[in-house]
Design an enzyme around this catalytic site. Structure first.
Site, PDB file in Angstrom:
ATOM      1  NE  ARG A 107      -3.995   1.887   2.324  1.00 45.87           N
ATOM      2  CZ  ARG A 107      -4.106   2.734   3.363  1.00 45.87           C
ATOM      3  NH1 ARG A 107      -3.303   2.599   4.402  1.00 45.87           N
ATOM      4  NH2 ARG A 107      -5.014   3.681   3.356  1.00 45.87           N
ATOM      5  CG  HIS A 111      -1.361   5.430  -0.315  1.00 51.25           C
ATOM      6  ND1 HIS A 111      -2.181   6.182   0.498  1.00 51.25           N
ATOM      7  CD2 HIS A 111      -2.089   4.340  -0.667  1.00 51.25           C
ATOM      8  CE1 HIS A 111      -3.348   5.570   0.633  1.00 51.25           C
ATOM      9  NE2 HIS A 111      -3.302   4.441  -0.060  1.00 51.25           N
ATOM     10  CG  ASP A 112       6.271   7.027  -3.383  1.00 51.95           C
ATOM     11  OD1 ASP A 112       6.236   8.267  -3.238  1.00 51.95           O
ATOM     12  OD2 ASP A 112       7.262   6.426  -3.838  1.00 51.95           O
ATOM     13  CB  VAL A 115       0.394  11.340  -4.223  1.00 51.90           C
ATOM     14  CG1 VAL A 115       0.465  12.826  -3.883  1.00 51.90           C
ATOM     15  CG2 VAL A 115      -0.966  10.765  -3.839  1.00 51.90           C
ATOM     16  CB  SER A 121       7.129  12.664  -2.216  1.00 58.13           C
ATOM     17  OG  SER A 121       5.979  12.081  -2.807  1.00 58.13           O
ATOM     18  CG  ASN A 139      -0.986   9.245   2.345  1.00 54.25           C
ATOM     19  OD1 ASN A 139      -1.369   8.249   1.738  1.00 54.25           O
ATOM     20  ND2 ASN A 139      -0.414  10.275   1.742  1.00 54.25           N
ATOM     21  CG  HIS A 240      -8.088  -3.642  -1.925  1.00 53.96           C
ATOM     22  ND1 HIS A 240      -9.124  -2.825  -2.310  1.00 53.96           N
ATOM     23  CD2 HIS A 240      -7.079  -2.809  -1.561  1.00 53.96           C
ATOM     24  CE1 HIS A 240      -8.769  -1.561  -2.180  1.00 53.96           C
ATOM     25  NE2 HIS A 240      -7.532  -1.524  -1.740  1.00 53.96           N
ATOM     26  CB  THR A 241      -5.980 -10.548  -2.599  1.00 49.88           C
ATOM     27  OG1 THR A 241      -6.307 -11.885  -2.264  1.00 49.88           O
ATOM     28  CG2 THR A 241      -4.481 -10.430  -2.778  1.00 49.88           C
ATOM     29  CB  SER A 289      -6.783 -16.620   1.166  1.00 45.44           C
ATOM     30  OG  SER A 289      -7.063 -15.990  -0.079  1.00 45.44           O
TER      31      SER A 289
END
Length: 392
Positions: A107, A111-112, A115, A121, A139, A240-241, A289
């Site tokens: 994740r 998110h890096d 953006v 950053s 974040n 998202h697994t 799982s």
């Protein structure tokens, strides 16, 4: 989509509900395919051929993708040839103690990159220039330990090779190993990113991280601006697994009225974990799982057990529904498309050459790092020693 909250908590009671759900495995009997021993032999030979072809497909699966100028598959082979071994060895130790950290590292890479590009950053602390990206709402739930793991890796790598590998490259490698070491595909990562000198504003962070309440059309439009196709979007959503989420990311689907697209039994389980829309609790994102990287996330969607609106709507949207179905039925296909999408995403707006820096500490820009100047002096002293040794 990618801003759904994930934190460090044990897997919750929804695990017990996994046995109640349907499966896509169908049993076929060879005897039903042949009426005689001759035809049976032909069938067995054909089956072996199919198995061999399947193995060949796996071994030759093409996880590569185009590489932008400035990056390279062999970028650190001469300057730090042990780089990937160092990362994988350390993460094996980390995941042996807590496999949940894999989701946090994956994740962090999302998110890096979404953006301001894959420039590290998101790792920066705030400064006189303003608050960091970490303070933006999407974040604030990033795992704190994920930042520590990246810094630990940087320290190990710089001790071994010197300050030649950027924090942005380390984040990309850690995400790849987080996927592979939790059961997902292994793939090469093009390297050569430099670390950014600025962090994004809160408004920019909010604008570039689709909320878990977003529908498929919104997400497709937002990520199309980053040259990500619907196949890329659905594949990347498969991240998202693994991992868990805060109640607040999905309770709008439960209260005041239940989302009709949500399976009733699944909804009841969520209400037990999150009895109100202000409950501060967490639940797994994949009930089949939750700590294994596989294609069961897509099975969840077909069974109307997707956690976020941004997840479940992928199975409602006419353009993404067939992609969801194909990934649910073919894990190898999902792995291939996920790897390709990750390589593609990992090159978003990267800084190369002299456009960035290689930080001496991942959370501090070099000009703001008081320890950096003594670090730099040590590097120069070591360079002088090596140069004199070569001249003897």
């Amino acid at each position: 989509m990618y801003s759904g909250s994930m934190v460090d908590v044990p897997i919750n009671i929804l695990l017990s509900k996994a046995s109640n759900h349907t499966t896509f495995f169908t049993k076929y009997s060879p005897s039903s395919m042949a009426a005689s021993s001759s035809s049976t032999s032909l069938f067995l030979a054909f089956s072996l051929l199919l198995i061999f072809s399947s193995l060949l497909y796996v071994s030759e699966a093409d996880y590569s993708a185009p590489v932008m100028k400035g990056l390279s598959w062999e970028y650190h082979h001469k300057t730090c040839h042990k780089l990937e071994k160092i990362v994988r060895k350390h993460l094996k130790k980390v995941f042996k103690e807590d496999i949940g950290q894999a989701a946090g590292l994956l994740r962090l890479h999302f998110h890096d990159c979404f953006v301001q590009g894959c420039d590290g950053s998101v790792l920066l602390d705030g400064s006189h220039g303003g608050p960091s990206e970490q303070t933006a709402p999407p974040n604030q739930s990033l795992r704190k330990q994920a930042f520590n793991i990246i810094e630990d890796l940087r320290n190990l790598i710089h001790k071994e090779c010197g300050r030649v590998v950027s924090c942005a490259d380390i984040v990309a490698l850690a995400a790849r190993d987080a996927v592979h070491l939790s059961g997902g595909p292994d793939y090469d990562v093009p390297l050569g990113r430099k670390d950014g000198l600025t962090f994004a504003t809160q408004n920019a962070t909010l604008a570039n991280l689709p909320a878990p309440t977003s529908n498929a059309s919104t997400i497709l439009s937002a990520l199309a601006t980053k040259n990500l196709t619907p196949i890329d979007v659905v594949a990347l959503s498969g991240g998202h697994t693994i991992g868990v989420s805060h109640c607040t990311s999905f309770t709008p689907r439960l209260y005041p009225t239940q989302d009709p697209t949500m399976d009733k039994t699944f909804a009841q389980g969520l209400k037990e974990v999150c009895p109100t829309n202000t409950t501060d609790a967490t639940t797994v994102m994949d009930i089949y799982s939750p700590v294994k990287f596989d294609n069961k996330y897509y099975v969840d969607l077909i069974n109307r057990q997707g956690l976020f609106t941004s997840d479940q709507d992928l199975y409602t949207h006419k353009e993404t529904k067939p992609i969801v179905e194909s990934f649910a039925h073919d894990e190898k296909l999902f792995f291939e498309k996920f790897a390709q999408a990750m390589i593609k995403m990992g090159q978003l707006e990267v800084l190369t050459g002299g456009k960035g820096e290689i930080r001496a500490h991942c959370s501090i820009r070099n000009p703001d790092n008081k320890a950096y100047f003594s670090y730099l002096a040590d590097e120069e002293d070591q360079y002088d020693l090596e140069t004199r040794a070569e001249l003897r």
